[in-house]
Design a protein around this motif. Structure first.
Motif, PDB file in Angstrom:
ATOM      1  N   LEU A  23      96.067   2.497  94.156  1.00 55.13           N
ATOM      2  CA  LEU A  23      95.138   3.534  93.691  1.00 55.13           C
ATOM      3  C   LEU A  23      95.909   4.740  93.170  1.00 55.13           C
ATOM      4  O   LEU A  23      95.537   5.345  92.161  1.00 55.13           O
ATOM      5  CB  LEU A  23      94.203   3.946  94.836  1.00 55.13           C
ATOM      6  CG  LEU A  23      93.132   2.916  95.236  1.00 55.13           C
ATOM      7  CD1 LEU A  23      92.451   3.335  96.536  1.00 55.13           C
ATOM      8  CD2 LEU A  23      92.099   2.746  94.125  1.00 55.13           C
ATOM      9  N   LYS A  24      96.989   5.077  93.856  1.00 52.30           N
ATOM     10  CA  LYS A  24      97.828   6.196  93.412  1.00 52.30           C
ATOM     11  C   LYS A  24      98.414   5.923  92.033  1.00 52.30           C
ATOM     12  O   LYS A  24      98.579   6.832  91.221  1.00 52.30           O
ATOM     13  CB  LYS A  24      98.951   6.426  94.422  1.00 52.30           C
ATOM     14  CG  LYS A  24      99.873   7.581  94.054  1.00 52.30           C
ATOM     15  CD  LYS A  24     101.006   7.709  95.059  1.00 52.30           C
ATOM     16  CE  LYS A  24     102.000   8.776  94.621  1.00 52.30           C
ATOM     17  NZ  LYS A  24     103.161   8.881  95.515  1.00 52.30           N
ATOM     18  N   GLU A  25      98.742   4.654  91.764  1.00 56.23           N
ATOM     19  CA  GLU A  25      99.315   4.277  90.475  1.00 56.23           C
ATOM     20  C   GLU A  25      98.240   4.046  89.403  1.00 56.23           C
ATOM     21  O   GLU A  25      98.540   3.605  88.297  1.00 56.23           O
ATOM     22  CB  GLU A  25     100.153   3.003  90.625  1.00 56.23           C
ATOM     23  CG  GLU A  25     101.348   3.140  91.554  1.00 56.23           C
ATOM     24  CD  GLU A  25     102.409   4.055  90.993  1.00 56.23           C
ATOM     25  OE1 GLU A  25     102.433   4.219  89.759  1.00 56.23           O
ATOM     26  OE2 GLU A  25     103.186   4.619  91.774  1.00 56.23           O
ATOM     27  N   LYS A  26      96.972   4.357  89.756  1.00 54.31           N
ATOM     28  CA  LYS A  26      95.853   4.256  88.801  1.00 54.31           C
ATOM     29  C   LYS A  26      95.631   2.825  88.311  1.00 54.31           C
ATOM     30  O   LYS A  26      95.243   2.601  87.167  1.00 54.31           O
ATOM     31  CB  LYS A  26      96.097   5.178  87.588  1.00 54.31           C
ATOM     32  CG  LYS A  26      96.418   6.634  87.931  1.00 54.31           C
ATOM     33  CD  LYS A  26      95.216   7.377  88.433  1.00 54.31           C
ATOM     34  CE  LYS A  26      95.475   8.890  88.484  1.00 54.31           C
ATOM     35  NZ  LYS A  26      96.568   9.303  89.319  1.00 54.31           N
ATOM     36  N   MET A  27      95.883   1.846  89.171  1.00 53.33           N
ATOM     37  CA  MET A  27      95.649   0.460  88.780  1.00 53.33           C
ATOM     38  C   MET A  27      94.151   0.150  88.798  1.00 53.33           C
ATOM     39  O   MET A  27      93.405   0.710  89.605  1.00 53.33           O
ATOM     40  CB  MET A  27      96.387  -0.502  89.712  1.00 53.33           C
ATOM     41  CG  MET A  27      97.897  -0.444  89.560  1.00 53.33           C
ATOM     42  SD  MET A  27      98.731  -1.720  90.543  1.00 53.33           S
ATOM     43  CE  MET A  27      98.238  -3.194  89.654  1.00 53.33           C
ATOM     44  N   PRO A  28      93.666  -0.730  87.921  1.00 57.27           N
ATOM     45  CA  PRO A  28      92.241  -1.061  87.856  1.00 57.27           C
ATOM     46  C   PRO A  28      91.740  -1.643  89.176  1.00 57.27           C
ATOM     47  O   PRO A  28      92.428  -2.419  89.837  1.00 57.27           O
ATOM     48  CB  PRO A  28      92.174  -2.114  86.742  1.00 57.27           C
ATOM     49  CG  PRO A  28      93.419  -1.919  85.946  1.00 57.27           C
ATOM     50  CD  PRO A  28      94.454  -1.437  86.906  1.00 57.27           C
ATOM     51  N   ILE A  29      90.505  -1.274  89.550  1.00 62.44           N
ATOM     52  CA  ILE A  29      89.904  -1.738  90.801  1.00 62.44           C
ATOM     53  C   ILE A  29      89.843  -3.265  90.844  1.00 62.44           C
ATOM     54  O   ILE A  29      90.107  -3.884  91.877  1.00 62.44           O
ATOM     55  CB  ILE A  29      88.480  -1.158  90.961  1.00 62.44           C
ATOM     56  CG1 ILE A  29      88.537   0.365  91.038  1.00 62.44           C
ATOM     57  CG2 ILE A  29      87.804  -1.727  92.213  1.00 62.44           C
ATOM     58  CD1 ILE A  29      89.188   0.916  92.265  1.00 62.44           C
ATOM     59  N   GLU A  30      89.515  -3.876  89.702  1.00 66.22           N
ATOM     60  CA  GLU A  30      89.386  -5.335  89.661  1.00 66.22           C
ATOM     61  C   GLU A  30      90.711  -6.014  89.996  1.00 66.22           C
ATOM     62  O   GLU A  30      90.756  -7.043  90.676  1.00 66.22           O
ATOM     63  CB  GLU A  30      88.893  -5.809  88.286  1.00 66.22           C
ATOM     64  CG  GLU A  30      87.479  -5.369  87.933  1.00 66.22           C
ATOM     65  CD  GLU A  30      87.398  -3.905  87.524  1.00 66.22           C
ATOM     66  OE1 GLU A  30      88.461  -3.283  87.312  1.00 66.22           O
ATOM     67  OE2 GLU A  30      86.263  -3.388  87.431  1.00 66.22           O
ATOM     68  N   LEU A  31      91.813  -5.441  89.499  1.00 66.19           N
ATOM     69  CA  LEU A  31      93.138  -6.012  89.767  1.00 66.19           C
ATOM     70  C   LEU A  31      93.509  -5.842  91.235  1.00 66.19           C
ATOM     71  O   LEU A  31      94.085  -6.734  91.859  1.00 66.19           O
ATOM     72  CB  LEU A  31      94.186  -5.347  88.870  1.00 66.19           C
ATOM     73  CG  LEU A  31      95.621  -5.865  89.014  1.00 66.19           C
ATOM     74  CD1 LEU A  31      95.696  -7.361  88.758  1.00 66.19           C
ATOM     75  CD2 LEU A  31      96.552  -5.125  88.058  1.00 66.19           C
TER      76      LEU A  31
END
Length: 291
Positions: A265-273
């Motif tokens: 989440l900190k790295e702004k990765m997509p929720i789906e991934l």
């Protein structure tokens, strides 16, 4: 990718013909001017066919010093044991010169570690000393640990004094838009140069293809899970081997998912991934984000 990633860090800072960016970073860490003479090989000798390859992250020779720099995404016990094992091996291999031992060259291990938590000091130095007698067992061995969580907190808290002091460490884990803000705040040409290099690397498909973000986080999650199971198992022994093992695996796996989810989440990765990697539901991930 930021320079929190080993490959990115080496690609930006390791240059046989130009050491000025790396020298500036080391000078911040050691609080004195550092001039690199040469980059040394990172692979240690293997003395047994069953022994696996041991490799340090980045080793340099400066005037009167040999410096090892390590980047660690966590500071759990296995990482500390491995780092000390490898650095001690390097010290052992390089102190024997002909028929004498080198007691004048200073061996320094610099550890940039994430995972120490914001409540621990930003810096800590370890030496082989004897507090009872107030002296050092050897004078040329030192480990300096930088708590990157605490140092990054200076950035998130907008602590001007902390940001100015550690700007060259803070920049290692900033996204491009954050680097732009740091450049404006610090008016520092080295930060500007670093931003240009890291952005160029992230646009190079040949560079980023070998390790995807998904593969990177899966590897981190597996490592965290293995350590968490070990810890829970040790605690579980007191309750009984069988019960403790079961509890350890269940609790360790669940805690690993939460910690890895926080990092993603900190790295702004997509929720789906994140769902795909961790197996958590969107609702569970949203709850972690909200908390």
């Amino acid at each position: 990718y930021t320079a929190k990633n080993d490959r990115v860090f080496r690609s930006i800072f390791v240059n046989d013909n130009d050491h000025h960016l790396l020298e500036a970073l080391l000078s911040v860490c050691l609080k004195k001017e550092v001039k690199i003479i040469r980059i040394l090989k990172t692979e240690l000798s293997v003395k047994d066919v069953k022994e696996k390859v041991k490799r340090l992250d980045l080793v340099m020779e400066a005037k009167g010093e040999k410096i090892n720099l390590e980047l660690n995404t966590n500071f759990q016990k296995p990482i500390k044991v491995r780092n000390l094992n490898y650095f001690s091996g390097f010290y052992s291999e390089n102190t024997k010169i002909g028929e004498t031992y080198d007691y004048k060259t200073m061996f320094i291990h610099i550890d940039l570690s994430y995972g120490l938590g914001v409540n621990n000091p930003e810096e800590k130095t370890y030496t082989l000393n004897c507090p009872e007698y107030g002296d050092l067992y050897v004078e040329n061995f030192k480990i300096v640990v930088f708590n990157m969580d605490r140092i990054m907190k200076f950035w998130y808290d907008k602590d001007q004094e902390g940001i100015e002091k550690y700007k060259l460490l803070i920049m290692l884990d900033l996204l491009p838009n954050e680097l732009t803000k740091l450049i404006k705040m610090s008016q520092n040409e080295l930060v500007k140069e670093y931003k240009g290099k890291v952005c160029k690397l992230n646009e190079d498909l040949d560079f980023i293809a070998p390790v995807s973000a998904e593969e990177d986080f899966i590897a981190l999650m597996n490592t965290e899970k293995e350590y968490a199971v070990e810890q829970r198992f040790e605690q579980g022994v007191e309750l009984g081997i069988e019960q403790g093992t079961k509890q350890g695996i269940e609790q360790g796996a669940e805690q690993s998912k939460i910690e890895i989810t926080k990092n993603m989440l900190k790295e702004k990765m997509p929720i789906e991934l994140i769902c795909k990697i961790t197996g958590l539901s969107i609702e569970e991930i949203n709850n972690i984000q909200d908390n």
